[in-house]
Structure formats: C-alpha cells, structure tokens
Design a protein around this motif. Structure first.
Motif, PDB file in Angstrom:
ATOM      1  N   VAL A 230       3.180   8.833 -17.286  1.00  0.00           N
ATOM      2  CA  VAL A 230       1.988   9.590 -16.910  1.00  0.00           C
ATOM      3  C   VAL A 230       1.471   9.048 -15.585  1.00  0.00           C
ATOM      4  N   LEU A 231       1.469   9.892 -14.578  1.00  0.00           N
ATOM      5  CA  LEU A 231       1.054   9.537 -13.228  1.00  0.00           C
ATOM      6  C   LEU A 231      -0.366  10.023 -12.987  1.00  0.00           C
ATOM      7  N   ARG A 232      -1.179   9.188 -12.350  1.00  0.00           N
ATOM      8  CA  ARG A 232      -2.553   9.563 -12.021  1.00  0.00           C
ATOM      9  C   ARG A 232      -2.807   9.330 -10.534  1.00  0.00           C
ATOM     10  N   PRO A 233      -3.744  10.047  -9.953  1.00  0.00           N
ATOM     11  CA  PRO A 233      -4.096   9.803  -8.547  1.00  0.00           C
ATOM     12  C   PRO A 233      -4.797   8.461  -8.399  1.00  0.00           C
ATOM     13  N   HIS A 234      -4.616   7.823  -7.269  1.00  0.00           N
ATOM     14  CA  HIS A 234      -5.245   6.516  -7.054  1.00  0.00           C
ATOM     15  C   HIS A 234      -6.750   6.634  -6.930  1.00  0.00           C
ATOM     16  N   HIS A 235      -7.221   7.594  -6.152  1.00  0.00           N
ATOM     17  CA  HIS A 235      -8.664   7.775  -5.939  1.00  0.00           C
ATOM     18  C   HIS A 235      -8.883   9.163  -5.338  1.00  0.00           C
ATOM     19  N   THR A 236     -10.126   9.456  -5.021  1.00  0.00           N
ATOM     20  CA  THR A 236     -10.460  10.665  -4.275  1.00  0.00           C
ATOM     21  C   THR A 236     -11.099  10.248  -2.954  1.00  0.00           C
ATOM     22  N   HIS A 237     -11.062  11.144  -1.986  1.00  0.00           N
ATOM     23  CA  HIS A 237     -11.585  10.819  -0.653  1.00  0.00           C
ATOM     24  C   HIS A 237     -11.803  12.119   0.092  1.00  0.00           C
TER      25      HIS A 237
ATOM     26  N   LEU B 270       0.859  -1.178   0.000  1.00  0.00           N
ATOM     27  CA  LEU B 270       0.000   0.000   0.000  1.00  0.00           C
ATOM     28  C   LEU B 270       0.900   1.234   0.000  1.00  0.00           C
ATOM     29  N   SER B 271       1.018   1.883  -1.164  1.00  0.00           N
ATOM     30  CA  SER B 271       2.051   2.905  -1.333  1.00  0.00           C
ATOM     31  C   SER B 271       1.539   4.116  -2.090  1.00  0.00           C
ATOM     32  N   ASP B 272       2.010   5.285  -1.661  1.00  0.00           N
ATOM     33  CA  ASP B 272       1.708   6.525  -2.371  1.00  0.00           C
ATOM     34  C   ASP B 272       2.798   6.852  -3.394  1.00  0.00           C
ATOM     35  N   ALA B 273       3.591   5.858  -3.764  1.00  0.00           N
ATOM     36  CA  ALA B 273       4.548   6.023  -4.865  1.00  0.00           C
ATOM     37  C   ALA B 273       3.774   5.828  -6.180  1.00  0.00           C
ATOM     38  N   ASN B 274       4.242   4.992  -7.057  1.00  0.00           N
ATOM     39  CA  ASN B 274       3.473   4.697  -8.266  1.00  0.00           C
ATOM     40  C   ASN B 274       3.828   3.313  -8.775  1.00  0.00           C
ATOM     41  N   ALA B 275       2.976   2.780  -9.635  1.00  0.00           N
ATOM     42  CA  ALA B 275       3.088   1.391 -10.053  1.00  0.00           C
ATOM     43  C   ALA B 275       4.415   1.095 -10.753  1.00  0.00           C
TER      44      ALA B 275
ATOM     45  N   ASN C 145      -4.805  12.544  -3.198  1.00  0.00           N
ATOM     46  CA  ASN C 145      -4.831  11.412  -4.127  1.00  0.00           C
ATOM     47  C   ASN C 145      -4.909  10.060  -3.442  1.00  0.00           C
ATOM     48  N   MET C 146      -4.720  10.001  -2.113  1.00  0.00           N
ATOM     49  CA  MET C 146      -4.715   8.693  -1.461  1.00  0.00           C
ATOM     50  C   MET C 146      -4.914   8.806   0.041  1.00  0.00           C
ATOM     51  N   CYS C 147      -5.921   8.112   0.536  1.00  0.00           N
ATOM     52  CA  CYS C 147      -6.074   7.872   1.970  1.00  0.00           C
ATOM     53  C   CYS C 147      -5.869   6.375   2.177  1.00  0.00           C
ATOM     54  N   LYS C 148      -4.785   6.020   2.839  1.00  0.00           N
ATOM     55  CA  LYS C 148      -4.472   4.605   3.007  1.00  0.00           C
ATOM     56  C   LYS C 148      -5.471   3.895   3.928  1.00  0.00           C
TER      57      LYS C 148
ATOM     58  N   ASN D 256      -0.489   4.467  -6.878  1.00  0.00           N
ATOM     59  CA  ASN D 256      -0.947   5.375  -7.929  1.00  0.00           C
ATOM     60  C   ASN D 256      -0.612   4.802  -9.302  1.00  0.00           C
ATOM     61  N   PRO D 257      -1.568   4.797 -10.233  1.00  0.00           N
ATOM     62  CA  PRO D 257      -1.293   4.277 -11.577  1.00  0.00           C
ATOM     63  C   PRO D 257      -0.258   5.130 -12.293  1.00  0.00           C
TER      64      PRO D 257
END
Length: 292
Positions: A183-190, A145-150, A198-201, A172-173
């Motif tokens: 191209v980096l995208r946010p994982h989700h919204t919250h 579970l990471s706020d880095a990227n794939a 971009n991410m709440c773990k 994050n994709p």
C-alpha cells in the motif's frame, strides 16, 4: 555556506510542546505526519560539516524502480488499460493502482524485493557511497530524498549494505497490508506548481535543513550538496546558495533544466553546478571540497 539561503537569515524557532522531533513546516506545505513517512534515523552528531542529499531512481540505481517492479508481473508487463490510467502530475496515484494490480496477480513481497535487490547501481555510485562511509564521522550527513517508496528504497540499500550511511530517508510511505498488498501513500501535500502532487523535494529539503539548524543551535553546515538526475531534483536545487553544489547527472532532465535556467535567467541558479556521468566525478569534487 555563508551565502546559502539556509544560513544567512535563519533564526531558530522554539519547538512546540511535544513536537521536538518534527521538522519545521515550510510555507508551502501544510502540517503532515513526517514520522509516518520517514525512516527512523540514528542520533546525528551536530558537528557535521556538509549535508548531502541523494535522489534514488537513476541517481543511486541506474533504473526507475517503479518501472522495474513490473518485472514481477505475469509476462513482465502491465495491461494497456492500466497504463492508460496514468495522468501527468498524478504518478503516485497511478502507482497505487499498479501495486494493487500486482497484488491481484499474486505477486508477493519476496518477489518484489528480489527485483529491487537486483537493480544495478549507476556507474561509480558504489565507489561514491563507499567513499562517504569511510570519511571521518564529522564530515558528511547523508540524506536520501526520493519520490520512489520506502519498500523499494530500503530493499536496495540493505542488499547493497548501504543503509547505515543514510541518516534519514525521505520518501513515500509503503507497507504491506494483511492481504499481502503493498500500500503506497503520498509523502505530503504542497502547493508547488513544478512538482507532482505527492512530493515537492524543495519543501522537504527546506524543512529538513530548518529542523537540523534548530537542533544544531543555529549552526549552519559549511555547504549543502545535492546529487540527482530528474526534473523533480531541479526544484530543490534552485534553493541552493552560491557556495552549495548541485551534482546533476549529465544530460538528464535536472542537468538540462539547470542549463536552460542559466541561459534564460543568468544568475538565477546560484549553486555551483558539477555534472557527472560516473559518480567517481562526484568523489573527485568532494575531495576538493574537503581540502578547501
């Protein structure tokens, strides 16, 4: 894990038609296409005893991958004007600009991968990962579970030979487009006020546990374990119950925030806390848990 928030009150919801592979949505997060931002996982046995989450930056690897990718830039640095665009809480957007700049400077996929593959593991981490790989298959379900990227995460795990250990990667994709730009995208919204936009773990942890509980017929894990270091690892750790275990890296932000909560609101942080400086300490605790 009878006292965990993930077990005592869980009632499985029937999956919506066509949605049997998607995680149940928490109240915090609106619906999001998890398939677009989650690495594919093999079939997972429903009989796993323990669920263990790992952060990536400064937990598995002893650096921050977003910072280290700058080594691929000309002069191994970023211009001041680009650094000045960073705004707190909007780091994902800042990294999108950094990756665009690297592409403009001619930095290639192979150059970035080479930087990621050379990231050092944190002390004892390879021992911990090997320990988990050699356990009987029913013991541990391992999730990253990471706020880095794939791209960064997968590059390191594959080079280290550790990718097969992880049943799921939540990050994050990031994909290269036809022009060679990552191209980096946010994982989700919250709507969690503690976490970057971009991410709440905690949201992702709850979603994952809820979905897996449904797939396991409502059968809980014995314990949920969390290994991390950063401030954004504190948020998911607050969802753990009194039989679960938080493994904060010693003297890093997650550890300090847990200590501050213990002092300011005794009893509010419910998980057992096991700080670690070397990941061999995590192995020692896991051996005790398995022996109980």
């Amino acid at each position: 894990m009878g006292d965990s928030v993930f077990t005592c009150c869980y009632v499985p919801n029937p999956p919506a038609a066509g949605d049997d592979q998607e995680p149940a949505r928490s109240r915090r997060a609106p619906a999001t296409n998890m398939a677009a931002s989650t690495a594919a996982a093999p079939h997972i046995s429903p009989d796993k005893r323990f669920l263990i989450f790992f952060d990536f930056d400064e937990t598995i690897v002893d650096e921050t991958s977003d910072d280290m990718v700058v080594q691929a830039a000309p002069g191994q640095t970023l211009p001041a004007w680009l650094k000045d665009t960073y705004q707190p809480g909007h780091y994902n957007q800042y990294m999108q600009r950094v990756l665009a700049y690297l592409a403009e400077q001619g930095v290639t996929e192979s150059q970035m991968r080479a930087v990621m593959e050379k990231l050092p593991a944190t002390p004892g981490m390879l021992t911990l990962l090997q320990f988990l790989r050699t356990r009987p298959p029913q013991d541990f379900e391992v999730v990253l579970l990471s706020d880095a990227n794939a791209f960064f995460v997968e590059s390191w795990l594959r080079r280290a030979g550790a990718r097969p250990l992880f049943h799921r990667i939540l990050t994050n994709p990031a994909n290269f487009n036809k022009d060679g730009r990552l191209v980096l995208r946010p994982h989700h919204t919250h709507d969690c006020p503690r976490c970057p936009e971009n991410m709440c773990k905690q949201t992702l942890l709850r979603e994952y546990v809820t979905r897996r509980a449904r797939e396991r017929g409502g059968r809980p894990y014995e314990r949920v374990l969390y290994v991390g270091d950063g401030a954004n690892d504190f948020c998911p750790a607050t969802a753990l119950g009194p039989r679960d275990v938080a493994f904060p890296r010693r003297d890093f932000p997650m550890h300090r925030l847990i200590a501050e909560m213990h002092e300011a609101m005794p009893g509010e942080f419910r998980a057992v806390t096991v700080p670690w400086a070397g990941a061999e300490e995590v192995v020692q605790r896991l051996r005790k848990i398995l022996a109980e």
